[in-house]
Design an enzyme around this catalytic site. Structure first.
Site, PDB file in Angstrom:
ATOM      1  CD  GLU A 149      -1.732  -2.413   1.798  1.00 52.86           C
ATOM      2  OE1 GLU A 149      -2.457  -3.228   2.194  1.00 52.86           O
ATOM      3  OE2 GLU A 149      -0.429  -2.437   2.225  1.00 52.86           O
ATOM      4  CG  MET A 151      22.739  12.927   4.601  1.00 56.91           C
ATOM      5  SD  MET A 151      24.037  13.737   3.697  1.00 56.91           S
ATOM      6  CE  MET A 151      22.998  14.371   2.202  1.00 56.91           C
ATOM      7  CE  LYS A 159     -17.176  -6.462   2.813  1.00 51.57           C
ATOM      8  NZ  LYS A 159     -16.562  -7.491   3.317  1.00 51.57           N
ATOM      9  CG  PHE A 207     -10.311  -9.095  11.468  1.00 53.21           C
ATOM     10  CD1 PHE A 207      -9.052  -9.521  11.831  1.00 53.21           C
ATOM     11  CD2 PHE A 207     -10.435  -9.191   9.902  1.00 53.21           C
ATOM     12  CE1 PHE A 207      -8.102 -10.050  11.073  1.00 53.21           C
ATOM     13  CE2 PHE A 207      -9.657  -9.663   9.126  1.00 53.21           C
ATOM     14  CZ  PHE A 207      -8.409 -10.336   9.612  1.00 53.21           C
ATOM     15  CD  GLN A 208      -7.655  -6.677   8.005  1.00 56.01           C
ATOM     16  OE1 GLN A 208      -8.370  -6.501   6.961  1.00 56.01           O
ATOM     17  NE2 GLN A 208      -6.448  -7.170   7.674  1.00 56.01           N
TER      18      GLN A 208
END
Length: 556
Positions: A51, A469, A163, A113-114
């Site tokens: 993602e 760096m 959802k 969940f999630q």
């Protein structure tokens, strides 16, 4: 007509003329992906490996085109994986619309969940965000998201959709073209302000222009050049302003600040008027505030009033539509035929030209300059660190948006995802990502994306076997104690590229550089990784030591 929420999302994308979205499916967005499958004609979905890669690709697409980039992810970890990409876009004022799925509205707050509070998480790093729990509000919210992202000072907007909303139906009314919000840039200046600004410029003995990323975003780089040419004013840029001014422009002096050129830093340190256009006076530009432009009156032209007097006190604040401000000032000015100051700055520019000794070693400067010679119209993206500054210093830029990099957040792992987005936005052009081996480890999984979609991006890997760096700072300012910065481990980047189906090339000598670039540029459907092996102690110079002023550069 009645549509499901998922269908409304697709219709709203089509209304906004979105042709490409980047994402990764999951349970909370399955309805949206199903609608995309059935009704998404004309909208190309790019399935990334992660993602975060989707967010960076959407960001790169936006920077290359000026249009909003769009990414999509599911709830929970899918949404949180977008956070770094959203923050990257926020810091650099990039128009981005991130669509995330959320658990059903009846389960919010139950540790489902999630489930994560992604609107709460992203509140500080978005221009605005929404949680949609009612399908009747979805179309209006989607339209406002694009309006907010693209109007005024651009920035990312997140739309989190439950959802059940994507499954529910409602009457869909097509977009009527009206703006929902009054977000146009407000002009906070007066005609008197323009008069005073023009008078200050006309009468300045040692003026300097600082062009920031805002000049590119606002599309006013031509006006910056017009002002410089009319009044013979030297121009420096911030890192985000790189490519705003053609590298070949005689009065262009290069970067200002921590890694600024000697001529830019000296000119600003001695100027009597500093004209800041679209830059936010970041710490990387001003360094020690007390020593920054000590003899100068400061003029700040910006679209966002929040930037005025934030880091530097300003004598001539001009906020509003920067195109109108610039035109209003320029039309009030009388052309200057000769400038002793400009002539002096040009002498410094020649005297202080950065010369890299040719000791036969493979140098980043040589590599980047060869790319610049062989593919001058390429889009350049970078990772973050030494590679980012070398690319700004040594590539000769010709047009705005040619240099694309994470400036404000400094996101390692940005470049490959961004290169994918740019290549999809500009299919007829070459895209070069100048990367360090440390950064490339963070996003090399997106090679799978580039291979699958036949994108001929070129990863120019400046491989010094270290966090370059970090090591440079440890060498210069931490007594040479290289704590956890040496990358004495795999992978073999050539084999890695080949494992993904890309082309891998290793270069260890100067004479191998041109053939490797030629081979890479000859590909039209395969990404190429060129593993340039450079010395572990290559440095970015000049550099301002911590706590010092921009006039206290280390340049050897």
């Amino acid at each position: 007509m009645k549509l499901t929420g998922a269908d409304i999302v697709i219709e709203c994308l089509r209304e906004q003329n979105v042709d490409t979205i980047f994402g990764f499916p999951g349970g909370a967005v399955l309805n949206i992906y199903d609608s995309l499958y059935k009704k998404g004609e004309g909208i190309r979905h790019i399935l990334t490996s992660h993602e975060q890669g989707a967010a960076h690709a959407a960001d790169g697409y936006a920077r290359a085109t000026g249009k909003p980039g769009v990414c999509i992810a599911t709830s929970g970890p899918g949404a949180t994986n977008l956070v770094t990409g959203i923050a990257t876009a926020y810091m650099d004022s990039i128009p981005l619309v991130a669509i995330t799925g959320q658990v059903p509205s009846t389960l919010i707050g139950r540790d489902s969940f999630q489930e994560v509070d992604i609107t709460g998480i992203t509140e500080p790093i978005t221009k605005h965000n929404f949680l949609v729990k009612d399908v009747n509000r979805l179309a209006e919210t989607m339209r406002m998201a694009f309006e907010i992202a693209t109007t005024g000072r651009p920035g990312p907007v997140l739309v989190d959709i439950c959802k059940d909303v994507t499954a529910d139906e409602t009457e869909f009314i097509p977009f009527d073209g009206r703006k929902r919000l009054n977000l146009d840039i407000k002009d906070l200046y007066t005609e008197k302000d323009l008069d005073e600004a023009a008078y200050a410029i006309q009468n300045a003995k040692k003026p300097v222009i600082l062009a920031g990323g805002g000049t590119i975003i606002a599309g006013i780089t031509d006006l910056v050049l017009e002002l410089s040419e009319k009044m013979m004013i030297p121009v420096s840029t911030t890192l985000m302003g790189t490519s705003a001014i053609p590298s070949s422009y005689p009065l262009y002096t290069g970067l200002l600040g921590m890694h600024g050129t000697r001529v830019s830093n000296k000119a600003v340190s001695e100027c009597d008027l500093l004209i800041n256009i679209g830059a936010r006076f970041s710490d990387r530009v001003i360094s020690d505030m007390k020593r920054f432009a000590p003899y100068a009156k400061i003029m700040h032209i910006d679209a966002d009033p929040a930037e005025i007097n934030k880091n530097i006190s300003v004598h001539y604040p001009l906020t509003g539509n920067t195109d109108k401000i610039m035109k209003g000032i320029i039309e009030r000015l009388k052309k200057v035929e000769r400038s002793e100051w400009a002539e002096q700055v040009l002498k410094w520019k020649d005297e202080y030209r950065l010369v890299i000794p040719d000791n036969g070693q493979l140098k980043p400067s040589y590599i980047i300059k060869k790319f610049s010679e062989m593919v001058p119209d390429a889009y350049v993206t970078t990772e973050v660190g030494q590679n980012q500054i070398w690319a700004a210093q040594y590539f000769d830029y010709k047009f705005p948006r040619q240099y694309i990099s994470s400036g404000g957040l400094g996101t390692m792992g940005y470049g490959t995802g961004a290169a994918i987005g740019i290549q999809l936005a500009k299919p007829g052009r070459k895209v070069i990502n100048f990367a360090g081996d440390g950064s490339f480890r963070m996003n090399c999984n997106e090679l799978a994306t580039a291979v699958y979609y036949k994108l001929p991006i070129v990863i120019a890997l400046l491989n010094n076997g270290t966090l370059g760096m970090v090591r440079q700072w440890q060498t210069m300012f931490y007594g040479g104690r290289h704590s956890q910065s040496t990358l004495d481990r795999g992978p073999d980047f050539v084999k890695l590229a080949e494992a993904y189906g890309a082309i891998g090339i290793r270069v260890t000598k100067k004479e191998e550089v041109v053939p490797a670039i030629e081979k890479a540029l000859s590909q039209d459907s395969v990404p190429v990784v060129i593993d340039f092996i450079i010395d572990i102690d290559e440095r970015v110079l000049p550099i301002v030591p911590p706590g010092k002023g921009i006039d206290q550069l280390i340049y050897t």
